[in-house]
Design a protein around this motif. Structure first.
Motif, PDB file in Angstrom:
ATOM      1  N   TRP A 168     -14.202   5.770  -2.559  1.00 27.91           N
ATOM      2  CA  TRP A 168     -13.498   4.563  -2.971  1.00 27.91           C
ATOM      3  C   TRP A 168     -13.512   4.400  -4.491  1.00 27.91           C
ATOM      4  O   TRP A 168     -14.345   4.974  -5.198  1.00 27.91           O
ATOM      5  N   SER A 225      -3.938   0.273  -2.723  1.00 21.46           N
ATOM      6  CA  SER A 225      -3.518  -1.074  -2.351  1.00 21.46           C
ATOM      7  C   SER A 225      -3.680  -2.006  -3.540  1.00 21.46           C
ATOM      8  O   SER A 225      -4.577  -1.831  -4.364  1.00 21.46           O
ATOM      9  N   PRO A 239       2.418   5.984   8.663  1.00 17.55           N
ATOM     10  CA  PRO A 239       1.077   5.403   8.526  1.00 17.55           C
ATOM     11  C   PRO A 239       0.001   6.474   8.718  1.00 17.55           C
ATOM     12  O   PRO A 239       0.081   7.301   9.614  1.00 17.55           O
ATOM     13  N   VAL A 240      -1.007   6.444   7.843  1.00 12.31           N
ATOM     14  CA  VAL A 240      -2.061   7.452   7.906  1.00 12.31           C
ATOM     15  C   VAL A 240      -3.342   6.847   7.343  1.00 12.31           C
ATOM     16  O   VAL A 240      -3.305   5.968   6.478  1.00 12.31           O
ATOM     17  N   GLU A 241      -4.491   7.308   7.829  1.00 15.34           N
ATOM     18  CA  GLU A 241      -5.782   6.805   7.373  1.00 15.34           C
ATOM     19  C   GLU A 241      -6.216   7.554   6.111  1.00 15.34           C
ATOM     20  O   GLU A 241      -6.362   8.778   6.129  1.00 15.34           O
ATOM     21  N   PRO A 242      -6.409   6.841   4.994  1.00 15.99           N
ATOM     22  CA  PRO A 242      -6.794   7.520   3.740  1.00 15.99           C
ATOM     23  C   PRO A 242      -8.210   8.096   3.803  1.00 15.99           C
ATOM     24  O   PRO A 242      -9.086   7.550   4.470  1.00 15.99           O
ATOM     25  N   ASP A 243      -8.415   9.199   3.092  1.00 18.40           N
ATOM     26  CA  ASP A 243      -9.754   9.761   2.905  1.00 18.40           C
ATOM     27  C   ASP A 243     -10.421   9.128   1.681  1.00 18.40           C
ATOM     28  O   ASP A 243     -11.647   9.064   1.616  1.00 18.40           O
ATOM     29  N   GLN A 247      -6.091  16.110   1.654  1.00 18.29           N
ATOM     30  CA  GLN A 247      -6.805  14.883   1.293  1.00 18.29           C
ATOM     31  C   GLN A 247      -5.779  13.770   1.106  1.00 18.29           C
ATOM     32  O   GLN A 247      -4.767  13.968   0.428  1.00 18.29           O
ATOM     33  N   CYS A 272       0.327   5.778   0.382  1.00 20.93           N
ATOM     34  CA  CYS A 272      -0.561   6.917   0.610  1.00 20.93           C
ATOM     35  C   CYS A 272       0.097   8.176   0.075  1.00 20.93           C
ATOM     36  O   CYS A 272       1.328   8.343   0.151  1.00 20.93           O
ATOM     37  N   GLY A 291      -5.164   6.686  -0.675  1.00 20.69           N
ATOM     38  CA  GLY A 291      -4.506   5.433  -0.347  1.00 20.69           C
ATOM     39  C   GLY A 291      -4.697   4.419  -1.464  1.00 20.69           C
ATOM     40  O   GLY A 291      -5.784   4.304  -2.033  1.00 20.69           O
ATOM     41  N   SER A 319       0.832  -1.189   0.000  1.00 21.46           N
ATOM     42  CA  SER A 319       0.000   0.000   0.000  1.00 21.46           C
ATOM     43  C   SER A 319       0.870   1.243   0.000  1.00 21.46           C
ATOM     44  O   SER A 319       2.038   1.210   0.391  1.00 21.46           O
ATOM     45  N   ARG A 345      -9.860   5.708  -1.057  1.00 23.21           N
ATOM     46  CA  ARG A 345      -9.122   4.461  -1.239  1.00 23.21           C
ATOM     47  C   ARG A 345      -9.282   3.925  -2.659  1.00 23.21           C
ATOM     48  O   ARG A 345     -10.393   3.857  -3.178  1.00 23.21           O
TER      49      ARG A 345
END
Length: 325
Positions: free
Chosen positions: A102, A18, A40-44, A13, A7, A16, A5, A46
Motif C-alpha cells: 500500500w 483511488s 473489475p479486478v483485485e489490486p495487488d 501485478q 487499475c 489500484g 478508482s 493499492r
C-alpha cells in the motif's frame, strides 16, 4: 460518495488507485493509460490519494535523504521499519509500505502534484511483484521477439540511438525506462508506454521523425512525441514481457566510427548499478538491494557489450544483429 478508482496491469501485478477526484492521479494515468484494466479486478498494490490541508511532515523514523530533487524541489525521505515516507514541505507527503502492498499520498489543495512520489509508488508496486524499473532503452530485434537493453546515463544518446535502430527494423519498446524481471530464472523485460522526449539534435540526425514533431520546443530543446504518432513511422511494441537477448552499454565514439565490442560483466554491472541504485544516509534501502540483485541477475544471464556510437547511429543495427545472430 464512492471514490473513483482505476487499475493498471503491470505484467502480473495489479496497481489500484483511488481518490476523491480522478484529476489527482492524472499524471500517473497519462503514463500508464495503455496498461489500464477495464474489468473489475483485485489490486495487488493499492495507492490512496487524499486532498487535505493537514500534512504530517515529521513522521517517525530515520532520515535517509534531505535535499533537492529534479523538477520537484525540496524533499526529505524518512524510513520507519517497512514504511518509507517522502515529504515535500507545504505541498504533499507519501507513505509507502511495499511489504504490505500500500501507499498513501496526501496532497494540499491547489498544489501541483510532484512527479517523484508517483515514480516511487510505481517502483514499490513493481518491486512487490519481483520487477524493477531500470534506466535503459529497449528494442526488439528485427524478425525476433527478443529485446536488447541499451543503457547510458542521461544525455549520452539513448533516444537518438533507439530511434535510429527503429528506422532499421528494430521495434521500439522504450527509449528510457524498461521493467526487468529475473525472478523466474529467465530474464524478461517490457517497456513503460510513455511518450518519447526528442531533442532538436536527435530530430536533425533522424529526419524520419519530423512528422511526429511540432514547431514548439521546451527550454531544454526537447518535445514529447507520443507512441501513437511514432507508430506511423517505426514499429512500436506493446508492453508484453519479452526475453532479453543482450545488454549494451552506450558510449560516444572517439573517432566517429560506430563499433560493438564485448564488455566484461563486472564493468557492465558497475555501470548499470551506478545509474540505477541509490544510496541514502543509512546505506541501501531494502528495495535498492533487491534492484541491485535484479541487475546482477540480468548481467549474469545475457551477453554484455559496449556500443560506441559515431556519426551514424543507424550503423549499429547491422553490428547488433550480426553479434546476436
Amino acid at each position: 460518495m464512492t471514490r473513483p478508482s482505476a487499475c493498471y496491469g503491470l505484467n502480473g501485478q495489479i496497481l489500484g488507485i483511488s481518490a476523491e477526484r480522478s484529476e489527482l492521479w492524472q499524471d500517473l494515468d497519462r503514463m500508464l493509460a495503455g496498461l489500464r484494466v477495464a474489468e473489475p479486478v483485485e489490486p495487488d498494490f493499492r495507492l490512496g490519494i487524499t486532498e487535505t490541508e493537514t500534512l504530517d511532515e515529521t513522521p517517525h523514523g530515520s532520515l535517509v535523504f534531505a535535499g533537492e530533487v529534479p523538477e520537484d524541489g525540496s524533499c526529505r525521505m524518512i524510513e520507519d521499519g517497512g514504511t518509507v515516507h517522502l515529504v515535500f514541505p507545504g505541498r504533499q507527503t507519501v507513505a509507502i509500505n511495499g511489504g504490505e502492498g500500500w501507499a498513501e499520498l496526501r496532497v494540499r489543495p491547489g498544489t501541483k502534484a510532484a512527479w517523484t512520489p508517483s515514480m516511487l509508488v510505481l517502483d514499490a508496486a513493481l518491486d512487490a511483484g519481483g520487477q524493477h524499473m531500470l534506466h535503459t532503452a529497449g528494442l526488439t530485434l528485427p524478425d525476433s521477439d527478443a529485446v536488447v537493453l541499451i543503457h547510458a546515463p542521461s544525455g549520452t544518446g539513448k533516444t537518438t540511438t533507439s530511434l535510429a535502430l527503429a528506422t532499421q527494423g528494430f521495434g521500439l519498446c522504450s527509449d528510457d525506462a524498461m521493467i526487468v524481471n529475473v525472478a523466474s530464472g529467465k530474464v524478461v523485460a517490457w517497456g513503460l508506454p510513455r511518450a518519447v522526449k526528442i531533442h532538436r539534435k536527435t530530430a536533425e540526425m533522424i529526419p524520419q521523425v519530423a512528422p511526429c514533431l511540432r514547431q514548439t520546443w521546451d527550454r531544454n530543446g526537447e518535445q514529447p512525441a507520443s507512441l501513437e504518432r511514432l507508430a506511423g513511422i517505426v514499429r512500436v511494441e506493446n508492453a508484453s514481457a519479452r526475453p532479453v537477448a543482450a545488454l549494451l552499454h552506450l558510449a560516444r565514439s572517439a573517432d566517429s566510427q560506430t563499433r560493438l565490442v564485448a564488455m566484461a560483466r563486472t564493468d557492465a554491472m558497475v555501470a548499470l548499478a551506478v545509474d540505477n541504485v541509490r544510496t541514502g544516509m543509512t546505506g541501501l534501502l531494502p528495495m535498492q538491494k533487491r534492484r541491485l540483485a535484479t541487475i546482477a541477475g540480468l548481467v549474469n544471464s545475457v551477453p554484455t557489450f559496449r556500443l560506441e556510437v559515431g556519426a551514424r547511429p543507424a550503423d549499429a543495427a547491422t553490428l547488433i544483429s550480426a553479434a546476436l545472430d
